[in-house]
Every structure is written in structure tokens, then in C-alpha cells.
Design a protein around this motif. Structure first.
Motif, PDB file in Angstrom:
ATOM      1  N   ALA A 321       1.108  -0.666  -0.393  1.00 11.37           N
ATOM      2  CA  ALA A 321      -0.144   0.035   0.285  1.00 11.37           C
ATOM      3  C   ALA A 321       0.823   1.382   0.521  1.00 11.37           C
ATOM      4  O   ALA A 321       0.493   1.947  -0.404  1.00 11.37           O
ATOM      5  CB  ALA A 321      -0.810  -0.074   1.269  1.00 11.37           C
ATOM      6  N   ARG A 322       1.915   1.235   0.684  1.00 13.99           N
ATOM      7  CA  ARG A 322       2.608   2.705   1.097  1.00 13.99           C
ATOM      8  C   ARG A 322       3.432   2.941  -0.184  1.00 13.99           C
ATOM      9  O   ARG A 322       4.209   3.669  -0.903  1.00 13.99           O
ATOM     10  CB  ARG A 322       4.196   2.660   1.640  1.00 13.99           C
ATOM     11  N   ARG A 323       4.109   1.838  -1.398  1.00 14.49           N
ATOM     12  CA  ARG A 323       4.821   1.400  -2.324  1.00 14.49           C
ATOM     13  C   ARG A 323       4.390   2.130  -4.117  1.00 14.49           C
ATOM     14  O   ARG A 323       4.865   2.330  -4.169  1.00 14.49           O
ATOM     15  CB  ARG A 323       5.646  -0.094  -2.451  1.00 14.49           C
ATOM     16  N   SER A 368       0.155  14.002   0.756  1.00 11.89           N
ATOM     17  CA  SER A 368       0.788  14.610   1.531  1.00 11.89           C
ATOM     18  C   SER A 368       1.012  13.254   2.312  1.00 11.89           C
ATOM     19  O   SER A 368       0.559  12.450   2.692  1.00 11.89           O
ATOM     20  CB  SER A 368       1.026  15.104   2.679  1.00 11.89           C
ATOM     21  N   TYR A 369       2.691  12.303   1.941  1.00  9.72           N
ATOM     22  CA  TYR A 369       2.823  10.984   2.350  1.00  9.72           C
ATOM     23  C   TYR A 369       4.430  11.391   2.701  1.00  9.72           C
ATOM     24  O   TYR A 369       4.984  11.475   2.223  1.00  9.72           O
ATOM     25  CB  TYR A 369       2.233  10.528   1.067  1.00  9.72           C
ATOM     26  N   GLY A 370       4.794  10.128   3.458  1.00  8.63           N
ATOM     27  CA  GLY A 370       6.061   9.851   3.530  1.00  8.63           C
ATOM     28  C   GLY A 370       6.734   9.603   3.989  1.00  8.63           C
ATOM     29  O   GLY A 370       6.321   8.852   5.107  1.00  8.63           O
ATOM     30  N   GLU A 417      15.157  14.237  -0.151  1.00  8.30           N
ATOM     31  CA  GLU A 417      15.730  12.969  -0.167  1.00  8.30           C
ATOM     32  C   GLU A 417      16.533  13.161  -1.774  1.00  8.30           C
ATOM     33  O   GLU A 417      16.694  12.243  -2.400  1.00  8.30           O
ATOM     34  CB  GLU A 417      15.247  11.522   0.068  1.00  8.30           C
ATOM     35  N   HIS A 418      15.257  13.781  -3.628  1.00  7.63           N
ATOM     36  CA  HIS A 418      15.413  13.814  -4.282  1.00  7.63           C
ATOM     37  C   HIS A 418      16.410  14.128  -4.507  1.00  7.63           C
ATOM     38  O   HIS A 418      16.407  14.490  -6.126  1.00  7.63           O
ATOM     39  CB  HIS A 418      13.679  13.786  -5.262  1.00  7.63           C
ATOM     40  N   GLY A 419      16.900  15.339  -4.186  1.00  6.20           N
ATOM     41  CA  GLY A 419      18.034  16.307  -4.485  1.00  6.20           C
ATOM     42  C   GLY A 419      17.366  17.743  -5.245  1.00  6.20           C
ATOM     43  O   GLY A 419      16.415  17.519  -5.375  1.00  6.20           O
TER      44      GLY A 419
END
Ligand code: MLT
Ligand code: ZN
Length: 465
Positions: A321-323, A368-370, A417-419
Motif C-alpha cells: 500500500a505504501r509503495r 502528503s505522504y512519506g 532525498e530527491h536532490g
């Protein structure tokens, strides 16, 4: 060209099969950033350090830009050849050269897929923790370039914490080997750390020496369901405040849950308007009591249901579900812009509230998630209209700018984290002082005096503060 004369030379040196002219390079013009298509003049599929050095030497002699590329899963346009030139792909450098069980070290080439290394070390009872969502596709060279994170960063940290040493080729072809094979080591400046997260602007990684850990003996996973996202974000701070150290603490808001619900492998009730996914690891006998205690903290914070995975199958279903959040949002909307801002952990509940206000103000959908445990939130701006349609681009841009403003006002950072790449380059000056940007420009000029390696990425261009 320069480029025109370089192509036959590269074909002669490397063989025609490993040099793709622009008509065969379309796939290399894009990444996962949605920033558009920038087909390069040529792609080189390098297989060795010597070949990388050769390309960088020939490119420097002819003034041709070179853009390094891992697996193309980057989300900020870092691998796009916006100024043309050569894309140098390390996807064929896929050897795991060494796994040393006694010293807890792996030595890999940059094209090794992150998940492949994880499986290889886990078979030996070892553990490589960084787990970006794209781990089945992304490569370790790309992870090093972006200093990639992932859910397990809450307990185990990001890629930088695992890079002991590097082999990098500088523009012009010189090879540097910063770092060590030892667990500790403080000789000289931390040049290894400088290259990690440099987004392919300082050098091209051709080998990585990674720190490994013993594989945790047992893992437990639970999902707490809430009726509102504010309670869920308070639960995250309460779990940390109660002294727990799960390996992952992930949050999903109502929009994220609504998008994964139809595909979820377990029922997500409609009244669930937020969820927190928690994972702990450690000694087998400690797992269940720890999960129960964390579940109680969630209930006190307002969770109306806590689902505890009883076996590996349950765990996989909860993580599924998260992925699938990001891909489900992408499938459902013509426009999805994914940010990865981070704030000090305690400010997370405030950021979540402000993101919702920003969405309302601009009339745009927001998900919003993460990685809530790290204060690292994926704020996705959603729209049914395509980017070309009038006004939408400005609206989205204004909403994103507001998210950045609120994040920075809370003491946060533009990218967890994505730069920065191309996508956030022009906002860097909002976060960093002019003298810090100038210092980084000098570092860039030291490594790349001709500004040919991944030009136009990461640092603001054009306007000096
Ligand atoms: C994630 O955590 O799912 C990834 O960083 C990608 C994203 O959703 O933006
Ligand atoms: Zn993420």
C-alpha cells in the motif's frame, strides 16, 4: 561539434554497439521528473573506469558537456542533457566485486541495482539498509549521486552513512579514490562525503565501497488508522517522544489512501483518513511487545484501529500500500508534481496543516505522504489539467513555491532525498546564503573548470547573489 567529430571517435574507441547516436537515444532524454524530453547528441554505455575516463578526456578536449546517468529513476531532472552533449550511462557496470563478511564491506560498480545488492548481502546474513522506493530499478551509482534515502533512513540513515570510499573520474579523466575500507578514518578532508549527493556535477563514480551491517534477526510491521491526518502526525511525534526507535515511520494522508484503496491487498476502510505505517527490527522476542507498546501510543494519539502484521505475507501487503502511492497518484492525474521537503521532526504536524491550507488556497489537489519520522514529506501537487493548459503551470508553481516558503519558515530544507537537479535549482538561494552558494561554485570550478559535467544542475545559474 565538436559532437559531430566526437561521435566517430567514440565509436572507434568503444565499438559502435556502445555509442548510441541521437536517433537511438530517445529513452535517455527523460527521467522520472516529468520535466520534459532532452534527447542527448549521443549516449555512451560505459563498461569500465578506463572508458569513463576516456569519454571525459575526449569531451574536455572538445568542450562537449557530459551528463552522467544511472538507471534514470531520478525525480529532479539531474540526468537530463539540457545542454545537449553526451549522456554517459553506467547501467552496464553491474559487478558486485566483493562482499567481505568479516569486515562488513561490499565493493560494487555503480550500475548494480540497489535491490540486487540487498538480496546478495541478505543471503549472507548481512544488511544494506538504504531503501529508496525505486530500489528494484535504481542503481547504487545514482543513489550515491543523490544521497538517496528511503523509509529505513529513520533508524539507519541515508546512503552517505554507508559510503566508506569511492572511485571517481573527474572531468578531464583524472581518477580519484577518496575514502577507506575501515569502519573509522579521519585522514584529510571528508572528500568522499563531498562527492556523495553532488548530483553528478563533480565527478562520475566508477566504484563504491559500502559499509554493511549484520542482518536484524526479526522484523515487525504495524499500520495505525486515524480519522484525521493531524492525529496521525501527532502519533508520529508521540512514538518518537516515547523513546521508540522503529526502522520506518511512514505517513499517508487521506488523498494518498483514497488512491491506493482500490488496489490495496488488504481492506482499507473508507473512514480511514490517514495512516501511519511502522516497522521495527531487533531480537525476535522483543518484536511483539514493542509493536504492542507502539500500537498503544498510536491509540492514545487517536488511532481507531491498529493492524499488526502476523507474518511475512501481511507485512508485504502493508508495504505494498505504501509503495504504490506514487504510481497510483501518477496514474490518476494528468499532472503530478512530487516534492520531498523536510522539516525538523517536531514541526511535521504544522507542515501537514499548512500544506492542506496551500492546496485549498490554490484550488489544487494535494497529497502528503512519506517519511514522517524524518520530517520528510512527499507533497504532491495534483491537477486534472495538462501542464500546457492555461494557468495551470502558474498555479502549480505558486503552490510549490508556497510549500517551499512554509518549509523554510519552519527551519526545513527544499529536498530531503530527491536532490535539487533542475527542478529546484532556482529555489536554492531561498535556503542558502550567497556566500555558501559561492563556496559551492568554487568547489564545482575546482573539479570542473570548463563547467562541462552535468552543467546547469543543482546550483542556481545566471543570477549571482
Ligand atoms: C517515495 O518515498 O515513495 C519516493 O521517494 C518517491 C515519491 O513518492 O515521491
Ligand atoms: Zn521517499
Amino acid at each position: 561539434m565538436t559532437q559531430v567529430t566526437l561521435l566517430p571517435l567514440l565509436e572507434r574507441e568503444l565499438g559502435a554497439a556502445r555509442v548510441l547516436a541521437s536517433d537511438r537515444a530517445a529513452r535517455y532524454g527523460q527521467d522520472e521528473s516529468n520535466l520534459g524530453s532532452f534527447p542527448p547528441d549521443a549516449v555512451v554505455l560505459a563498461e569500465t573506469r578506463e572508458e569513463v575516463a576516456l569519454v571525459l578526456r575526449l569531451a574536455a578536449e572538445r568542450g562537449v558537456p557530459v551528463v552522467p546517468r544511472g538507471a534514470g529513476t531520478g525525480m529532479t531532472g539531474g540526468a537530463l542533457a539540457t545542454e545537449g552533449g553526451i549522456v554517459l550511462s553506467t547501467e552496464r557496470m553491474t559487478r558486485i566485486k566483493e562482499i567481505d563478511r568479516e569486515s562488513l564491506i561490499a565493493v560494487v560498480e555503480p550500475g548494480v541495482i540497489t535491490g540486487t545488492l540487498q538480496e546478495a548481502v541478505e543471503d549472507l546474513g548481512l544488511f544494506y539498509p538504504p531503501d529508496p522506493a525505486s530500489l528494484s530499478m535504481c542503481s547504487l551509482g545514482g543513489n550515491v549521486a543523490e544521497n538517496a534515502g528511503g523509509p529505513r533512513a529513520f533508524k539507519y540513515g541515508v546512503t552517505r552513512e554507508y559510503v566508506l570510499g569511492l572511485e571517481v573520474v573527474l572531468p578531464g579523466g583524472q581518477v580519484l579514490r577518496p575514502g577507506r575500507r575501515t569502519a573509522k578514518g579521519v585522514t584529510g578532508y571528508d572528500v568522499t562525503a563531498l562527492f556523495v549527493g553532488s548530483e553528478g556535477t563533480l565527478g562520475i563514480t566508477t566504484e563504491v565501497t559500502l559499509k554493511l551491517l549484520p542482518l536484524p534477526a526479526a522484523v515487525g510491521t504495524l499500520l495505525a488508522l486515524f480519522r484525521d491526518v493531524h492525529a496521525a502526525s501527532l502519533a508520529v511525534t508521540s512514538i518518537i517522544g516515547a523513546g521508540h526507535r522503529p526502522r520506518a515511520l511512514e505517513l499517508l494522508d487521506a488523498t494518498a489512501l483514497d488512491h491506493v484503496r482500490p488496489k490495496s491487498q488488504f481492506p482499507i476502510p473508507p473512514e480511514a483518513r490517514a495512516a501511519v505505517l511502522i516497522e521495527v527490527d531487533g531480537e525476535p522476542e522483543a518484536i511483539e511487545p514493542t509493536c504492542v507498546r507502539i500500537g498503544q501510543v498510536c491509540e492514545r494519539a487517536g488511532a481507531y484501529e491498529v493492524i499488526l502484521a502476523k507474518d511475512e505475507k501481511d507485512r508485504r501487503q502493508l508495504w505494498h500500500a505504501r509503495r504504490i502511492v506514487s504510481s497510483s497518484l501518477k496514474e490518476a492525474h494528468r499532472w503530478k508534481l512530487s516534492e520531498d521537503v523536510a522539516v525538523p521532526r517536531g514541526a511535521m504536524p504544522v507542515l501537514i496543516d499548512r500544506v492542506h491550507e496551500i492546496g485549498k488556497r490554490h484550488g489544487l489537489g494535494m497529497a502528503s505522504y512519506g517519511h514522517a519520522g524524518d520530517g520528510n514529506l512527499h507533497v504532491n501537487v495534483l491537477s486534472e489539467r495538462a501542464r500546457e493548459e492555461d494557468g495551470v503551470k502558474d498555479h502549480v508553481r505558486a503552490a510549490v513555491a508556497d510549500v517551499f516558503r512554509e518549509t523554510l519558515a519552519l527551519g526545513g530544507t527544499l529536498s530531503g532525498e530527491h536532490g535539487i537537479g533542475l527542478a529546484k535549482r532556482d529555489y536554492v538561494a531561498w535556503e542558502q546564503a550567497p556566500e555558501l552558494i559561492e563556496f559551492q561554485r568554487k568547489l564545482k570550478a575546482l573539479c570542473d573548470p570548463q563547467n562541462l559535467l552535468n552543467p546547469g544542475k543543482m546550483l542556481p545559474v545566471g543570477h549571482r547573489e
